[in-house]
Write a protein that holds these residues in place. Structure first.
Motif, short mmCIF file in Angstrom:
data_model
loop_
_atom_site.label_atom_id
_atom_site.label_comp_id
_atom_site.label_asym_id
_atom_site.label_seq_id
_atom_site.Cartn_x
_atom_site.Cartn_y
_atom_site.Cartn_z
N PHE A 1 -13.10 1.15 -1.91
CA PHE A 1 -12.51 0.17 -1.00
C PHE A 1 -13.04 0.35 0.41
N GLU B 1 -7.09 6.23 0.61
CA GLU B 1 -8.12 6.32 -0.43
C GLU B 1 -7.89 7.56 -1.30
N TYR C 1 -8.79 -5.21 2.23
CA TYR C 1 -9.50 -4.23 1.41
C TYR C 1 -10.48 -4.97 0.49
N ARG D 1 -8.33 -3.27 -8.35
CA ARG D 1 -9.80 -3.09 -8.43
C ARG D 1 -10.40 -4.02 -9.48
N THR E 1 -3.50 0.39 -8.19
CA THR E 1 -4.90 0.35 -7.73
C THR E 1 -5.88 -0.08 -8.82
N SER F 1 0.82 -1.21 0.00
CA SER F 1 0.00 0.00 0.00
C SER F 1 0.86 1.26 0.00
N THR G 1 -6.76 5.68 -3.82
CA THR G 1 -5.81 4.79 -4.50
C THR G 1 -4.88 4.16 -3.47
N PRO G 2 -5.40 3.21 -2.67
CA PRO G 2 -4.58 2.65 -1.58
C PRO G 2 -3.37 1.87 -2.06
N PHE G 3 -3.34 1.49 -3.35
CA PHE G 3 -2.20 0.72 -3.87
C PHE G 3 -1.45 1.49 -4.96
#
Length: 457
Positions: free
Chosen positions: A154, A104, A146, A116, A112, A99, A106-108
């Motif tokens: 998320f 949020e 998540y 998703r 992301t 992460s 875009t937590p990754f």
């Protein structure tokens, strides 16, 4: 073992009760049963069974059941009967990633959108979630994962340890630390299938396949940590070779070295945003340049025989085969992209001026009427090579990126294998459907590894 796809809903009842619709009771031979062990991931409790007068496959979980086994959300998942008196919801699938505390929405980070897409693809058959190493509580054997909500955002939910883990940790360096290796080992000790163990180094792949007769016929002559004497010998034998960092990616640090008996030695490489071509009158001058640029890190390089690849407009073509294990544990080429090198470029990477084509388009130009035959041959080789890597590798694999080339005689060669391939080929408009198929293969293989497969789709 019986398996059925069910719609899971929550009941406000406080008692520890599972409500099953008559079609579910019938398909799982549970009519007349008073109680059942119900399981999610590694969490199991005993609950009473009550019939539910509804058509279709439905299961309602009381508040006590939902909270006890930590069911994260409503929706369609499988219900598996394992033995007379055990029902398992799922599968519960964790996607391991990083992460970076980005938060949020875009937590990754840049990954992301892919996370998703993957979670969305799994929504109608499984509980798919993403997590990072810091989200795992080994004492309680839970993960704060998540999940996607109905709007595609998320949400965090605490769930038991999953049935299977798909590793997409992006950092090659971080994966080699003792802490990271120990972290991955803990899933194995909990008997949780964990696939895509770590990134490959180029030298590891060559060593792995060094005694595999099936694979060797498709591998160029490659030497790890070559001495200057060995490089000179290879250049005189093959006329050109590629000199690559063992842990490199995206074509960074690669040299194309060429020997002409009457003209000397040439080195082509990328410097900044430019392609560079240097000529040397003797081999020692070439080596001084390489040592001056890299010093001691030359010991982390591989020397590989150059192959005269098919070309379009004088530019070499190679192919990325994105391989997946399917729901039957078989290797399949899920996506294939043809990559045309840019003018004067060492590699076919798009960032270095390369361009992406469909394999059919590239092979039609190179082989004409034989294009379909050559594509089928390359697919067969990609499967054989994936099988060879798997049987010589000590950890579980579920995905590979193979960089293949076809020479002017129609022979297929493998230059590199990646255990966590990028997905850039799926950006091509004609390959978007293959990108969706790739996501489906990931889901199907997770169903296979967790024993949730078949059933009423």
């Amino acid at each position: 073992m019986s398996l059925t796809l069910c719609n899971v809903q929550f009941s406000q009842q406080s008692d520890r009760v599972v409500y099953l619709s008559n079609p579910v009771l019938k398909s799982l031979n549970l009519a007349g049963k008073k109680s059942v062990h119900i399981k999610l991931g590694k969490e199991t409790i005993t609950a009473a069974i009550k019939p539910l007068k509804r058509q279709g496959h439905h299961i309602y979980l009381s508040t006590s059941v939902r909270q006890s086994i930590r069911v994260p959300k409503t929706g369609n998942v499988y219900l598996m009967q394992d033995g007379d008196n055990e029902l398992q919801l799922g599968p519960l699938v964790g996607v391991l990633c990083d992460s970076g505390f980005r938060g949020e929405p875009t937590p990754f980070g840049s990954r992301t959108p892919f996370i998703r897409q993957l979670l969305r693809a799994g929504e109608k058959k499984a509980y798919f979630f993403a997590f990072t190493p810091r989200d795992v509580n080994w004492q309680q054997e839970t993960i704060n994962g998540y999940f996607l909500n109905s709007q595609g955002g998320f949400v965090r939910r605490v769930v038991p340890l999953p049935d299977v883990v798909y590793n997409r940790l992006p950092s090659r360096r971080a994966e080699t630390t003792a802490a990271s290796i120990s972290f991955r080992d803990r899933f194995i000790k909990h008997k949780i299938p964990f696939f895509n163990w770590t990134f490959f180094n180029k030298s590891d792949v060559y060593k792995m396949l060094d005694n595999d007769v099936e694979a060797l016929k498709h591998l160029p002559d490659s030497v790890s940590k070559p001495t200057p004497e060995k490089m000179k010998e290879m250049l005189e034998k093959h006329q050109f070779l590629y000199f690559k960092p063992t842990a490199g990616s995206l074509g960074v640090g690669i040299y194309r070295l060429t020997y002409h008996p009457k003209r000397g030695y040439f080195a082509r490489f990328r410097k900044g945003s430019s392609n560079v071509l240097l000529r040397f009158s003797n081999f020692n001058s070439l080596m001084r340049m390489l040592q001056g640029r890299h010093g001691a890190t030359l010991s982390h390089y591989v020397s590989q025989q150059g192959i005269r690849l098919i070309e379009i407009d004088g530019c070499p073509i190679d192919f990325r085969f994105h391989m997946h294990k399917d729901g039957n544990n078989k290797w399949v080429p899920a996506g294939i992209g043809a990559k045309k090198a840019g003018r004067g470029s060492v590699t076919t990477h798009v960032k270095n001026g390369g361009s992406l084509m469909t394999p059919e388009n590239a092979l039609n130009i190179a082989f004409g009427d034989r294009a379909a035959e050559m594509l089928e041959k390359a697919k067969e080789v990609s499967i054989k090579l994936s099988e060879a890597i798997e049987r010589n590798y000590s950890h579980r694999l579920g995905e590979l990126g193979l960089d293949l080339g076809i020479d002017k005689d129609g022979e297929v060669w493998m230059f590199e294998a990646n255990a966590k391939p990028g997905r850039s080929i799926f950006k091509h408009p004609a390959l978007k459907e293959q990108g969706r198929a790739s996501l489906s293969y990931i889901l199907d293989h997770c169903l296979y590894l967790s024993r949730f497969q078949g059933g009423n789709n």
